[in-house]
Design an enzyme around this catalytic site. Structure first.
Site, PDB file in Angstrom:
ATOM      1  CG  ASP A  44      -1.996  -1.010   1.176  1.00  0.00           C
ATOM      2  OD1 ASP A  44      -2.161  -1.616   0.096  1.00  0.00           O
ATOM      3  OD2 ASP A  44      -2.670  -1.220   2.190  1.00  0.00           O
ATOM      4  CE  LYS A 123      -2.462  -6.788 -10.113  1.00  0.00           C
ATOM      5  NZ  LYS A 123      -1.308  -7.194  -9.293  1.00  0.00           N
ATOM      6  CD  GLU A 178       1.003 -13.248 -10.958  1.00  0.00           C
ATOM      7  OE1 GLU A 178       0.891 -12.994 -12.179  1.00  0.00           O
ATOM      8  OE2 GLU A 178       1.305 -12.395 -10.107  1.00  0.00           O
ATOM      9  CE  LYS A 293      -6.946 -10.126 -17.872  1.00  0.00           C
ATOM     10  NZ  LYS A 293      -6.446 -11.507 -17.861  1.00  0.00           N
ATOM     11  CB  CYS A 411       6.473 -19.311  35.855  1.00  0.00           C
ATOM     12  SG  CYS A 411       4.753 -18.835  35.603  1.00  0.00           S
ATOM     13  CB  CYS A 414       3.495 -18.837  39.904  1.00  0.00           C
ATOM     14  SG  CYS A 414       4.396 -20.176  39.108  1.00  0.00           S
TER      15      CYS A 414
END
Ligand SMILES: [Zn+2]
Length: 491
Positions: A44, A123, A178, A293, A411, A414
């Site tokens: 983008d 696409k 593709e 198209k 941890c 605890c």
């Protein structure tokens, strides 16, 4: 469907310097993209940058730089030395329903009549290739390159499903289509690469690009081909051509949920685009838009092509599902069953309309496999309701200031030991971890203020199965408590 307003909008370039910077950034991004499918910019952002460059050049035509990516196939970045029989053009892009409408109106003005019918197809987010057949046998496969000449990648053809070595008829043609990694092939590829100590692919497109160019790899990665055009099959409308390609044995998008469809009105086209966009997350392969198209050969021939793209086809781009952002940190959360799961803290990034701040990192082995570091630029993937995930770091973008990710030694809830024998780390207390932690918390001075109920005692209570959750504290009897070690009666 997102409209133009929610797409990344190009910021106006205010000066010749800003324009030159933008061109340099776009050239660098296009070079990386066409080298191995990677990019320091998200798709983008790249599109927005090129649109800003185009806008500036329209205002200042005398300042256009020769290296500008506008008006060039592949942003001018790709190389190759085998000439194409017929140029492999790009597609022009539109980013909204309104832009699609004005593009269609422009085409119909040029034709002087309505377009007879449209063909709407996905696409595919892969690499365009040309596959040459002589007497029905595959002889050569080329990348698009700069559109006029491409790179010979025939060595990779064996691993490409849907690209038959032999067609069903002895024809001399060239398939255009593709090559991509389906989601399943992508996941398999990264598993195989991890086994061989190779960095996982950042996303399916870069994986496909790298795989097509690679030679002498000690492992095999399969790809998939989808045909969407051909040279040497004259006289066919686009829909008829796709049917013919399938008969010849080439794989097409027919039979997928996003199969190419003929639409007679622009309203139908819009509905089909929306339908494909809605299906996107469920498709077994990535798409980055929908191609529209003119279906009739007569319309195509009369419209012709510009230097970069045909005038009778356009790509309606969809928002990218992969974005680049920064890994700010890693949080370690302990689940109800004691599983200790890492979570990536990200510089907020908008992906497909949603702001993403966290992403899953699966497990510590996964972090090591991906070679992530704090401060890395990373590819983040998000689709629909899927939890966003970090896919890979952009290693080339490192500045040296990145820091290794610290794995917890105990941890985080605890404080007890961690069982690291499995891929998913787990607190040795398992389900007891949460009980211990919540009891200690509840007994604290600011809560119930229960004297003598600290960590050791809470552990005892949970291990003796006297307490599974907070509520059990209130029903404990004196006799039960006396059974605990070192819990004698007051004298
Ligand atoms: Zn724990």
């Amino acid at each position: 469907m997102k409209d133009a307003a929610t797409m990344a909008s190009p910021a106006a370039l205010a000066s010749p310097d800003a324009y030159a910077d933008a061109v340099a950034t776009a050239v660098r991004a296009a070079a990386a993209y066409y080298a191995d499918g990677s990019t320091p910019l998200g798709d983008d952002e790249y599109d927005a940058l090129v649109r800003a460059i185009e806008a500036y050049e329209a205002e200042h035509p005398q300042q256009v730089l020769p290296e500008s990516p506008t008006g060039k196939v592949a942003g001018g970045a790709a190389v190759g030395d085998v000439p194409h029989s017929v140029p492999m053009l790009s597609l022009d892009n539109v980013f909204s329903a309104e832009e699609l409408e004005s593009w269609a109106a422009g085409l119909e003005r040029r034709l002087g009549r309505p377009v007879a019918a449209w063909c709407v197809e996905p696409k595919l987010d892969g690499l365009a290739v040309a596959a040459r057949y002589r007497a029905g046998r595959l002889t050569q496969v080329l990348t698009r390159g700069d559109g006029f000449a491409g790179e010979d990648i025939t060595h990779a053809a064996d691993a490409v499903l849907g690209l038959p070595g032999r067609l069903t008829e002895p024809v001399d043609i060239e398939l255009r289509g593709e090559v991509l990694l389906t989601q399943e092939q992508f996941e398999h590829a990264n598993a195989v690469r991890s086994e061989h100590g190779a960095t996982p692919f950042a996303h399916p497109r870069s994986g496909a690009a790298g795989t097509l160019r690679a030679k002498d790899r000690p492992y095999r990665i399969e790809l998939t081909f989808f045909a969407y055009g051909a040279v040497g099959l004259p006289g066919l409308d686009h829909g008829e051509l796709l049917d013919r390609l399938a008969v010849l044995g080439a794989n097409t998008a027919a039979g997928t949920a996003a199969d190419p469809r003929r639409c007679t009105t622009l309203d139908d086209v819009r509905r089909r685009i929306d339908a494909i966009a809605a299906l996107r997350d469920a498709l077994p392969f990535g798409i980055d838009g929908v191609v529209v198209k003119a279906d009739a050969l007569a319309d195509q021939e009369e419209a012709g092509s510009g230097s970069r793209a045909p005038r009778w086809a356009v790509a309606r781009k969809l928002q990218a599902q992969h974005k680049v952002t920064r890994l700010l940190g890693v949080e370690w959360n302990v689940g109800r069953t004691g599983i200790i799961a890492p979570r990536a803290v990200l510089e907020p990034v908008v992906i497909d309309g949603v702001t993403v701040t966290y992403a899953t990192l699966h497990n510590p082995a996964d972090i090591e496999r991906r070679g992530l570091m704090i401060g890395d630029q990373v590819f983040v993937y998000r689709a629909g309701d899927v939890i966003p995930r970090v896919e890979a770091p952009l290693v080339d973008e490192r500045t040296g200031a990145e820091q290794p990710i610290a794995f917890p030694q105990a941890c985080p809830r605890c404080g007890d030991a961690i069982d690291t024998s499995e891929q998913r780390w787990r607190c040795v207390r398992g389900r007891g971890c949460q009980a211990v932690a919540s009891i200690v918390y509840a007994a604290g001075r600011d809560q119930l203020d229960i004297e003598g109920l600290g960590g050791t005692r809470a552990v005892q209570l949970v291990e003796a199965r006297l307490v599974a959750d907070l509520a059990d504290l209130f029903t404990l009897t004196r006799e039960q408590l006396l059974t605990l070690e070192r819990m004698g009666e007051c004298r």
